[in-house]
Design a protein around this motif. Structure first.
Motif, PDB file in Angstrom:
ATOM      1  N   ASP A  97       0.816  -1.231   0.188  1.00 28.16           N
ATOM      2  CA  ASP A  97       0.196  -0.132  -0.081  1.00 28.16           C
ATOM      3  C   ASP A  97       0.848   1.371  -0.056  1.00 28.16           C
ATOM      4  O   ASP A  97       0.588   2.197  -0.773  1.00 28.16           O
ATOM      5  N   ARG A 125       1.999   3.032  -3.501  1.00 27.55           N
ATOM      6  CA  ARG A 125       0.887   3.857  -4.294  1.00 27.55           C
ATOM      7  C   ARG A 125       1.362   5.159  -4.744  1.00 27.55           C
ATOM      8  O   ARG A 125       1.544   5.434  -6.044  1.00 27.55           O
ATOM      9  N   GLN A 126       1.559   5.928  -3.803  1.00 26.24           N
ATOM     10  CA  GLN A 126       1.809   7.408  -3.944  1.00 26.24           C
ATOM     11  C   GLN A 126       3.382   7.438  -4.478  1.00 26.24           C
ATOM     12  O   GLN A 126       3.461   8.184  -5.507  1.00 26.24           O
ATOM     13  N   GLU A 155       3.201   6.999  -8.192  1.00 28.44           N
ATOM     14  CA  GLU A 155       2.553   7.841  -9.206  1.00 28.44           C
ATOM     15  C   GLU A 155       3.477   9.228  -9.060  1.00 28.44           C
ATOM     16  O   GLU A 155       3.383   9.979 -10.184  1.00 28.44           O
ATOM     17  N   PRO A 182      -6.011  -0.709  -5.137  1.00 29.55           N
ATOM     18  CA  PRO A 182      -5.479   0.290  -5.650  1.00 29.55           C
ATOM     19  C   PRO A 182      -4.033   0.008  -6.303  1.00 29.55           C
ATOM     20  O   PRO A 182      -3.860   0.750  -7.059  1.00 29.55           O
ATOM     21  N   LEU A 183      -3.333  -0.629  -6.037  1.00 38.89           N
ATOM     22  CA  LEU A 183      -2.034  -0.973  -6.389  1.00 38.89           C
ATOM     23  C   LEU A 183      -2.129  -1.428  -7.879  1.00 38.89           C
ATOM     24  O   LEU A 183      -1.509  -0.798  -8.978  1.00 38.89           O
ATOM     25  N   ASP A 219      -4.604  -0.978  -9.938  1.00 31.94           N
ATOM     26  CA  ASP A 219      -5.058   0.001 -10.703  1.00 31.94           C
ATOM     27  C   ASP A 219      -4.094   0.871 -11.229  1.00 31.94           C
ATOM     28  O   ASP A 219      -4.279   1.541 -12.257  1.00 31.94           O
ATOM     29  N   ARG A 220      -2.757   1.018 -10.486  1.00 38.10           N
ATOM     30  CA  ARG A 220      -1.763   1.683 -11.083  1.00 38.10           C
ATOM     31  C   ARG A 220      -0.957   0.901 -12.112  1.00 38.10           C
ATOM     32  O   ARG A 220       0.194   1.544 -12.486  1.00 38.10           O
TER      33      ARG A 220
END
Ligand SMILES: Nc1ncnc2c1ncn2[C@@H]1O[C@H](COP(=O)(O)OP(=O)(O)O)[C@@H](O)[C@H]1O
Ligand SMILES: [Mg+2]
Length: 549
Positions: free
Chosen positions: A314, A317-318, A321, A378-379, A381-382
């Motif tokens: 988790d 993620r940031q 991006e 979410p990971l 999704d990236r």
């Protein structure tokens, strides 16, 4: 008597100036150290005292106070040994202060007076040049690294005695060799060794051309690791600025080999799935870069993705991006860059054989769903490119030994990647890859044909793509058009980009529903129980997806 010496302390990838002040006054013998130093700094007094004695110099016999200023900046490690020793020599009248005017120093001292390399010297050298230092004295093993900073005089020395000799006669300094390259660029293993796997090979080429993250799902032995290892070899060689950034991060992490200069090759980091969040992302009391930043300008390979702890993933993620990690502590906040291409690999189910025609999957339906749920989120999704792989067919493997059927190698693919990246660089500001394009810039540079837009719109509904997932399809299509040398994105590019969203189907299945693509796949026999949806939904037009090689 009071003496001053210049050095620096690391904060993230920068170094901040530190003044080492030494005062020798009346009182009982003893050395007191002040100024937020860690244990290694506190131990410095014993090393310095022994080094002075064993170099034929006189340690002071009265009370000494050493202050590292500014006092509110944390200092770490043994790099202050040398400036403290030089300060003691000046304060005790054994070294004339003008000789050290404007000269910075940083090195650990051995008890015999030998100089040892320390971490972060490249950052220190940049700070020294920025602040107008006359020269920087470092251990000989750090000299090539410090010399990477242009416009700074570097004095490499083997011992405290040699430092004093150089200060006495600066003309005797031999400038260090700057050309040393620790890690020359090379392609590494060749793509020609990977037989078959057209879809995976093509995805690898697209990942290299547009900086897209890639997920490979397949049974053991399908060649996931093989493919991942060949990605750095498809990327163009690092420019000097990029190589300096990479070298700086390794230096700050204390991972630059002794005597090394520039790290000029693309990094490939493959941390074990048991690694902690600090090891992967970076951090610690005095923050150091993690695997993520050590892969800066290269590839971070997360093998067995599902085995990594969720809370560790988790945190990716940031940074993925933004291309940088911020580590925040009460006293400091520092930034480590991490512009990487992520390649993640995993088995399709806990036993690994789901979908394999030659092995029965031993996991139950609910175990598989639980597994896919761990993958989704979410990971995922990236990750722009998601590829389901099968084990190579026997004929494909045998072809490897038939000289008449060579497989395209890394050099040819790298050449296409180079041309596509040039096109991308001309269009995108700040050297961003297609994978990072957003907002108006994406709209303006996409140049979407109307039929391509219609296909994309339809796919959004049928495939239930999230807005982020939908945007990723567009970015991948942009890269596919770049590889084809076209400004306009056509229907075939969107259709091919959709074939790299296999996991959207799995995700929907994990959630317990079946999107239209799956039932259509079932109808044509590809979606039977025990198989993975491959290359997207069957009812979407495939377009003219070219395969290279
Ligand atoms: N497509 C392929 N072409 C040639 N050899 C392959 C291929 N896939 C697998 N192999 C062989 O199988 C071995 C294991 O492959 P690997 O990449 O480690 O599989 P995975 O990571 O999917 O478990 C490789 O070292 C290679 O010898
Ligand atoms: Mg593997």
């Amino acid at each position: 008597m009071l003496a001053r010496c210049a050095s620096a302390a690391l904060r993230g990838v920068e170094a901040l100036p530190v003044t080492v002040e030494v005062d020798i006054g009346p009182g009982l013998p003893g050395l007191q150290m002040v100024g937020l130093g860690d244990a290694a700094v506190q131990e410095s007094r014993e090393r310095v005292r022994a080094a002075l004695r064993n170099s034929g110099l006189r340690p002071p016999l009265t009370r000494v106070v050493v202050s590292l200023a500014p006092a509110d900046l944390r200092k770490e490690g043994p790099a202050f040994d040398l400036p403290i020793a030089l300060g003691l020599l000046m304060a005790s009248g054994q070294l004339p202060p003008p000789r050290l005017e404007g000269i910075w120093s940083a090195a650990e001292l051995g008890l015999d007076g030998r100089l040892r390399p320390v971490r972060g010297v490249l950052a220190l050298a940049s700070a020294a040049r920025r602040h107008g230092a006359r020269a920087l004295i470092v251990a000989r093993g750090n000299a090539a690294e410090a010399a990477l900073v242009e416009g700074l005089k570097v004095w490499g020395a083997a011992s405290l005695g040699e430092v004093l000799a150089l200060l006495e006669d600066p003309a005797s300094v031999i400038p260090p060799q700057t050309a040393a390259v620790a890690d020359p660029p090379c392609r590494g293993p060749d793509l020609a060794e990977v037989r078959g796997q057209d879809h995976g090979r093509r995805a690898l080429e697209i990942a290299a051309a547009g900086d897209h993250h890639l997920l490979l799902v397949g049974p053991p032995g399908s060649g996931k690791t093989m493919l991942a290892q060949r990605l750095p070899g498809l990327l163009p060689p690092l420019g000097r600025r990029e190589a300096l950034e990479r070298t700086l991060l390794h230096s700050v992490a204390g991972l630059l080999p002794e005597g090394a200069g520039l790290l000029a090759g693309r990094p490939f980091r493959s941390p074990h799935h048991g690694c902690s969040a600090v090891a992967l992302i970076g951090g610690g009391v005095l923050p150091r870069p993690g695997e993520l930043s050590l892969a800066h300008h290269g590839v971070l390979f997360l093998d067995e993705l599902t085995e990594f702890r969720r809370e560790v993933l988790d945190q990716l993620r940031q940074p993925l991006e933004q291309g940088e990690v911020w580590i925040c502590r009460a006293r400091q906040r520092c930034r480590f860059p991490c512009r990487i291409t992520l390649v993640a690999a995993t088995n399709p189910c806990p036993c690994g054989w789901f979908g394999d025609p030659d092995h029965a999957c031993l996991c139950g339906e609910s175990a598989r769903r639980r597994y896919w749920r761990r993958l989704s989120g979410p990971l995922l999704d990236r990750i722009d490119l998601q590829v389901v792989m099968r084990r190579p067919a026997p004929a494909d493997l045998a072809d490897g030994y038939r000289t008449a059927r060579p497989q395209e190698g890394s050099a040819a693919v790298a050449e296409r990647v180079r041309t596509a990246r040039e096109r991308m660089r001309r269009r995108n500001p700040d050297g961003l890859g297609n994978a990072q394009m957003a907002g108006l810039h994406l709209q303006e540079t996409l140049r979407l044909e109307s039929t391509a837009l219609a296909l994309w719109e339809r796919a959004l509904g049928v495939r239930r793509l999230s807005p982020r997932g939908g945007q990723r399809v567009l970015r991948v299509a942009r890269t596919i058009a770049d590889l084809a040398g076209r400004e306009q994105v056509q229907t075939g590019d969107i259709a091919e980009a959709l074939t790299y969203r296999s996991f959207d189907l799995l995700e929907a299945m994990a959630a317990g529903s079946q999107p239209a693509g799956v039932s259509a796949a079932a109808a044509d026999g590809r979606g039977r129980a025990g198989s993975l949806p491959e290359e997207g939904g069957a009812e979407l037009p495939r377009g003219d997806c070219r395969r290279h090689g």
